[in-house]
Design an enzyme around this catalytic site. Structure first.
Site, PDB file in Angstrom:
ATOM      1  N   GLY A   1       7.235  15.899  -8.407  1.00 58.03           N
ATOM      2  CA  GLY A   1       8.302  15.053  -8.917  1.00 58.03           C
ATOM      3  C   GLY A   1       9.248  15.860  -9.799  1.00 58.03           C
ATOM      4  O   GLY A   1       8.817  16.710 -10.575  1.00 58.03           O
TER       5      GLY A   1
ATOM      6  N   THR B   1      -3.414   7.472  -4.667  1.00 59.81           N
ATOM      7  CA  THR B   1      -3.551   8.887  -4.287  1.00 59.81           C
ATOM      8  C   THR B   1      -3.182   9.844  -5.417  1.00 59.81           C
ATOM      9  O   THR B   1      -3.896  10.804  -5.678  1.00 59.81           O
ATOM     10  CB  THR B   1      -2.652   9.184  -3.061  1.00 59.81           C
ATOM     11  OG1 THR B   1      -3.102   8.380  -1.972  1.00 59.81           O
ATOM     12  CG2 THR B   1      -2.728  10.646  -2.674  1.00 59.81           C
TER      13      THR B   1
ATOM     14  N   SER C   1      -6.593  17.323  -4.132  1.00 59.33           N
ATOM     15  CA  SER C   1      -7.454  16.974  -5.254  1.00 59.33           C
ATOM     16  C   SER C   1      -8.338  18.127  -5.710  1.00 59.33           C
ATOM     17  O   SER C   1      -8.915  18.065  -6.780  1.00 59.33           O
ATOM     18  CB  SER C   1      -8.327  15.787  -4.855  1.00 59.33           C
ATOM     19  OG  SER C   1      -7.514  14.656  -4.646  1.00 59.33           O
TER      20      SER C   1
ATOM     21  N   GLY D   1       7.292 -15.617   4.808  1.00 62.64           N
ATOM     22  CA  GLY D   1       8.472 -14.851   5.181  1.00 62.64           C
ATOM     23  C   GLY D   1       9.349 -14.517   3.986  1.00 62.64           C
ATOM     24  O   GLY D   1       9.953 -13.446   3.918  1.00 62.64           O
TER      25      GLY D   1
ATOM     26  N   THR E   1      -0.205  20.356  -7.646  1.00 55.40           N
ATOM     27  CA  THR E   1      -0.647  20.090  -6.277  1.00 55.40           C
ATOM     28  C   THR E   1      -0.032  21.067  -5.271  1.00 55.40           C
ATOM     29  O   THR E   1       1.142  21.385  -5.348  1.00 55.40           O
ATOM     30  CB  THR E   1      -0.242  18.661  -5.889  1.00 55.40           C
ATOM     31  OG1 THR E   1      -0.864  17.765  -6.803  1.00 55.40           O
ATOM     32  CG2 THR E   1      -0.680  18.322  -4.470  1.00 55.40           C
TER      33      THR E   1
ATOM     34  N   ASP F   1      -6.938  11.401  -6.110  1.00 54.73           N
ATOM     35  CA  ASP F   1      -7.280  10.424  -5.081  1.00 54.73           C
ATOM     36  C   ASP F   1      -8.442   9.554  -5.563  1.00 54.73           C
ATOM     37  O   ASP F   1      -9.417  10.049  -6.129  1.00 54.73           O
ATOM     38  CB  ASP F   1      -7.693  11.173  -3.807  1.00 54.73           C
ATOM     39  CG  ASP F   1      -8.248  10.245  -2.758  1.00 54.73           C
ATOM     40  OD1 ASP F   1      -7.448   9.665  -2.017  1.00 54.73           O
ATOM     41  OD2 ASP F   1      -9.490  10.079  -2.703  1.00 54.73           O
TER      42      ASP F   1
ATOM     43  N   GLU G   1      -2.277  11.507  -9.186  1.00 58.38           N
ATOM     44  CA  GLU G   1      -3.137  11.629 -10.375  1.00 58.38           C
ATOM     45  C   GLU G   1      -4.615  11.583  -9.983  1.00 58.38           C
ATOM     46  O   GLU G   1      -5.450  11.098 -10.731  1.00 58.38           O
ATOM     47  CB  GLU G   1      -2.843  10.529 -11.397  1.00 58.38           C
ATOM     48  CG  GLU G   1      -1.412  10.478 -11.874  1.00 58.38           C
ATOM     49  CD  GLU G   1      -1.072  11.615 -12.829  1.00 58.38           C
ATOM     50  OE1 GLU G   1      -1.932  11.986 -13.634  1.00 58.38           O
ATOM     51  OE2 GLU G   1       0.063  12.135 -12.741  1.00 58.38           O
TER      52      GLU G   1
ATOM     53  N   ARG H   1       6.245 -24.618  -3.883  1.00 57.98           N
ATOM     54  CA  ARG H   1       6.401 -24.703  -2.441  1.00 57.98           C
ATOM     55  C   ARG H   1       5.466 -25.761  -1.866  1.00 57.98           C
ATOM     56  O   ARG H   1       4.261 -25.732  -2.117  1.00 57.98           O
ATOM     57  CB  ARG H   1       6.057 -23.349  -1.829  1.00 57.98           C
ATOM     58  CG  ARG H   1       5.922 -23.339  -0.339  1.00 57.98           C
ATOM     59  CD  ARG H   1       7.263 -23.382   0.336  1.00 57.98           C
ATOM     60  NE  ARG H   1       7.142 -23.083   1.769  1.00 57.98           N
ATOM     61  CZ  ARG H   1       8.180 -22.976   2.589  1.00 57.98           C
ATOM     62  NH1 ARG H   1       9.400 -23.154   2.120  1.00 57.98           N
ATOM     63  NH2 ARG H   1       8.010 -22.703   3.857  1.00 57.98           N
TER      64      ARG H   1
END
Lengths: 652, 652
Positions: free
Chosen positions: A189, A432, A156, A411, A150, A436, A434, A321
């Site tokens: 990466g 996104t 892409s 929360g 990239t 988009d 590998e 809950r």
């Protein structure tokens, strides 16, 4: 578990799930490697705390260490040949990766970068020389590398990237140069800290001739110092995945020997002759790029499993809950007994199961293609399309599911200890990287419209528009004409012309026929609109722009049909019994909630009456009520190691 | 800006926006305070970097400092009486808060906690004694406090909370106790570090009698140390908003003087007689809770402005980023020229404008009610419903918009420097705090179904089910019968029985009639289903559970209609000219994309034919193409200080 029979509608025999058996069915042939990964995840579960506690740099180092430790257990090298220290089983390597997604996703992505992208490029684009030189040390994690494809200016659209590799026949070297700042490698990466080597994608120039994008092995660090001529900048903090050191790389006339070209699909002789077994340059390019498919299959599976973690936490919370009284003299009601809460979570569980089984199919295809048991041109194209589509749907599903589950935990879901914070931030970029998702779905559509015609493998929409509006359009339109379409679906169902009105909503053939009809109708519409646009207007860009959402919708419809087929096929396979009944319920819920979500389209195209559309909505609600008592068992069957759920106050 | 006329359809006169004039229109009467906040945001823009660079504790301290510095400029005290150092203008205080949402959201939320929740409770629930004692110091930020309402076991159901406040007539003190672990206060902003005082909501017991939830001022820290009998635990890291110190609080028999009761709506005499000007306990409770409305209005406005930041970045990026070639001999095409990209961003810009104008309406109502110029029971109920609804739609819109914008910026959108990371993580909880969105929409529906009948102000669904299925149901059903409904919408449009088939899609009356029809039809359906359910089944919990998604959909439809009305009214108001033309385009895009999103429902209910539904989709696409050249001006008119956009590589 004991289910509350009062919760199920009257006169309906609630199936009782055998959680153990269902878990085995889900793990399938790769149960062993999945259990290895589960054990490793539990051993290293502290990384989930460390992700919050450690500083930016420390956490990156911790993730590196962990990747090396995981490598030592064999789980990350499953896909490499045994002669170099790998496991020799590509399917198992994907299954291991998928399972790893139950844990910290920086670890997952670093494993993907090192063994999938970097290691995968060496393995699939290189030849024996490269394998011998690099595989043994990269499989152990001793040699870290990165995959420098990239660029800032080109995400892409890889074919247009700007890094140059000129062959200097005098010195028998390639000279790698970042031509403009937009051509810097970005988001890479392992680049910011750990990579010694980079597989660099660059435009090859030999003897003054442009040969398109090729991959080269380039040292970017020597003894921990950035190599001469290389500049590296840290991408800095990201929304998530901060355990992965992404960076930018510039090359300033970096010289690498002739052997640095990964030459499985093209080589350069010492004298500077370019040689390739593949004549067509587009085809060569897409063959090289085809090796990326493994990354897409991996991400798809990872996304599905990340969704499972979110759903497991939210489901367990919703079972305990209580909020507001249901009746004046009663306790407050548990969340999952609320109709709205069922509607929010249960179709997502159904879709997760559906995508799990669709992932089984694509993983099996990948295994067959890459281990050579089912490798031909057609199988490769089909695999690439399926991988692209499953990746798009799987990663969008993860984004949506994690968000819905967070909100469903209120929360409490916002506290970092409860996993959603990391899940959400880390998985966000899956849609996104590998490829988009929108671009991937365009790729799927192109394949469908051109029948994977190999001479038009160019990812550019120009090729597609011209092809579709040229020779092939009559075939496409003919194949998908409304008349033919109806004939084909009518064959599947006994209802004749009224097939869509009389079939039972729970008839799998009806469900599939609906999704098939939608897909084919949409694709035919795209072909017609492209042709009409080109007839009226000669600018293919404008034509494509107008049809683009239709193109993407058609591809999406296609992939959803494949997902339903995968689920329905699996249900057929399961032996009679309660688990089959439960899976059929879930498959119905997936199919009908999918039709429900697009019911406007079906009404617009005469395939649903208003009455029947309402009936489908009622049926989805009813299916939610039937699935509700099974919810905990369904998420338990994913067998997520308890320590990885964290969320002490939510899952109790 | 110069717009590309080639991008607009032939024969259509593209309006040219006067950005300055539009910005003034948007800022409205509060331009001055908004500009003050913009200036402050620019002065302190480094906080966006500090949010990433500082450690957990340091960033909390930095945010505290900043809140105090902002307080010194007067922007945060606008809503307090001038005699105590405030600005005496509630509307301006909301406008200031909204504008603050362009910046770091931890700062926003800490301001909300300190001045809105804590300060607001002292102001609205306390009497002069409390005002004198606390307001001057809290307005400067010298005295920090927290608002201790939510408990672990009770989020949105405040009436059921478990903290106890028993009056001890002997010592003339209240004794505050956390009865069970589920009754600990949780997620309380300012609690973990900075609050000296807490406004604690607890069940009041006087002379052995339960008097319901009341608010007390309780010191939780003395000279920086946690007060005796109080235990505080840090909620730790959260998904976002880590500049706010949320925590849990337990009280173990903490004694506070009789004067600690915030006694505007109820007091206890020294002898232990309970006195209140409001007899009905439910009504008293909801009057107290009504003071929360300001928080909801604030969050709604903040969410809309956070959406603007995301859209401004994504739109500017889409105007400069090129991807793939459009024609063989051309440059790559900018993203915003792609049909799909227009579809992704432009309806979100339209909806953001719509919500902005809806926020103007609710802010004005709030101002009138709270400054006493338009304060009556009915106005309060209407305000509460509108605030709840706008908060729900506004915050969901923010979540969706920020996500879509991140994805539309690809990998670059994932880097922290480009704002989406913080925007997404920080704003995520907006849909939960100040009332969970689903619960708030139930509240809206209850108001609509019961016509805000004051004797049934109980937030519990029991009350609603019983009321609706009892006395009132005939009225509700009569009022909303299909027959009557059609009559009412027919009056609006000249089309007679065919009103929905012949009206122009761009006729504002048609658009509004469609949204009105949907709302009333849905609410009538809810009433009928509740009645039928109760006739067949005596368990109101089960009845409600089945109807719940319908209840929420009805409330959602109601609020969307209010939003459209606000937008359409504003368009009418604007003087003739290009800006009016542009706003009308945007209003049409909002109205039709809203109808489009729910077109299945309209078809199911006979209000859209398949043909007309398709025509609406085409019109939305066409409107997107018309709005596309205006996009940059539309986001520039929000006047977000450039430094706050950051994103150096995206907005360039």
């Amino acid at each position: 578990m004991v289910t509350d029979s009062a919760a199920s509608p009257r006169g309906y025999a609630q199936p009782v799930i055998d959680v153990q058996a269902l878990a085995q069915l889900l793990d399938g042939e790769y149960a062993e490697v999945r259990d290895l990964v589960r054990a490793n995840l539990t051993t290293y579960a502290d990384v989930l705390d460390e992700a919050e506690q450690l500083g930016f740099d420390e956490f990156r180092e911790r993730v590196r260490e962990l990747v090396v430790e995981l490598a030592a257990t064999g789980q990350t090298g499953m896909g490499f040949p045994e002669e170099y220290g790998g496991g020799g089983d590509i399917g198992a390597s994907i299954a291991a990766f998928e399972t790893l997604a139950f844990g910290d996703l920086s670890v997952l992505v670093k494993v993907g970068v090192q063994f999938g992208l970097f290691g995968g490029a060496i393995l699939h684009l290189g030849t024996e020389r490269h394998h011998r030189a690099y595989l043994p040390r990269l499989i152990t994690g001793e040699l870290m590398g990165c995959f420098a494809m990239t660029e800032t200016g080109h995400g892409s659209n890889v074919q247009a990237l700007g890094t140059l590799a000129r062959y200097d026949a005098g010195s028998q070297e390639f000279v790698i140069t970042t031509a403009t700042d937009q051509a810097r490698k970005d988001y890479i990466g392992n680049a910011a800290r750990h990579a010694e080597l980079a597989v660099v994608f660059a435009q090859l120039e030999v003897g003054g001739e442009q040969r398109g994008v090729h991959a080269f092995v380039v040292p970017v660090r020597v003894d921990g110092e950035v190599a001469p001529g290389v500049r590296i900048e840290d991408d800095g903090r990201k929304m998530g995945l901060n355990g992965v050191d992404n960076g930018r790389i510039w090359f300033d006339g970096v010289r690498v020997p002739r052997e640095a070209l990964l030459d499985r699909f093209a080589g350069v002789t010492p004298e500077g002759d370019y040689r390739s077994p593949i004549d067509n340059p587009d085809r060569r390019f897409f063959t090289m790029l085809g090796t990326l498919v493994q990354g897409r299959v991996s991400v798809a599976g990872g996304a599905v499993n990340a969704s499972k973690v979110a759903l497991a936490v939210a489901t367990k919370y919703a079972e305990r809950r209580r909020q507001f009284r249901a009746a004046s003299d009663a306790d407050e009601q548990v969340l999952l007994d609320y109709g709205m809460h069922q509607r929010r979570l249960l179709p997502l569980i159904a879709r997760t199961y559906a995508l799990h089984f669709a992932q089984d199919v694509v993983r099996t295809q990948l295994h067959e293609v890459f281990s050579g048991t089912g490798d031909d041109e057609h199988a490769r194209r089909e695999l690439e399309a399926r991988a692209a589509g499953t990746k798009a749907l799987g990663t969008w599903h993860a984004t949506r599911t994690i968000q819905e589950c967070r909100e469903a935990c209120g929360g409490a879901g916002y506290l970092a200890v409860n996993r959603f914070a990391a899940l959400k931030a880390d998985s966000d970029v899956f849609s996104t990287f590998e490829g988009d998702n929108h671009v991937l779905l365009q790729l799927v559509a192109k394949g469908l419209l051109t029948h994977h015609a190999s001479e038009f493998e160019n990812m550019d929409q120009l090729g597609m528009v011209r092809y579709v509006t040229g020779l092939a359009v009559e075939t496409v339109i003919e194949k998908t004409s409304a008349h033919k379409l109806l004939e084909r679906v009518r064959d599947l169902l006994p209802g004749g012309d009224e097939w869509d009105r009389e079939a039972g909503l729970l008839d799998p053939e009806y469900q599939l026929a609906m999704l098939r009809f939608r897909e084919e109708h949409m694709l035919a519409g795209v072909a017609r609109r492209l042709k009409r646009g080109m007839d009226q207007d000669s600018d293919p860009g404008a034509v494509f722009s107008r049809v683009q959402d239709h193109v993407i919708a058609g591809a999406h419809a296609h992939v959803e049909r494949l997902v339903l087929e995968a689920f329905a096929d699996k249900v057929k396979e399961v032996p009679e019994g309660d688990d089959k009944v439960a899976l059929k319920l879930l498959c119905d819920l997936f199919a009908l909630s999918t039709i429900e979500a697009d019911r406007a389209w079906f009404m617009e195209h005469g395939r649903l009456t208003a009455q029947r559309s309402k009936a489908i909505r009622r049926e989805v609600t009813d299916l939610c009520r039937k699935v509700r008592p099974l919810a905990t068992d369904l998420v338990d069957a994913w067998n997520i190691p308890p320590r990885l759920l964290r969320s002490p106050d939510l899952v109790g």
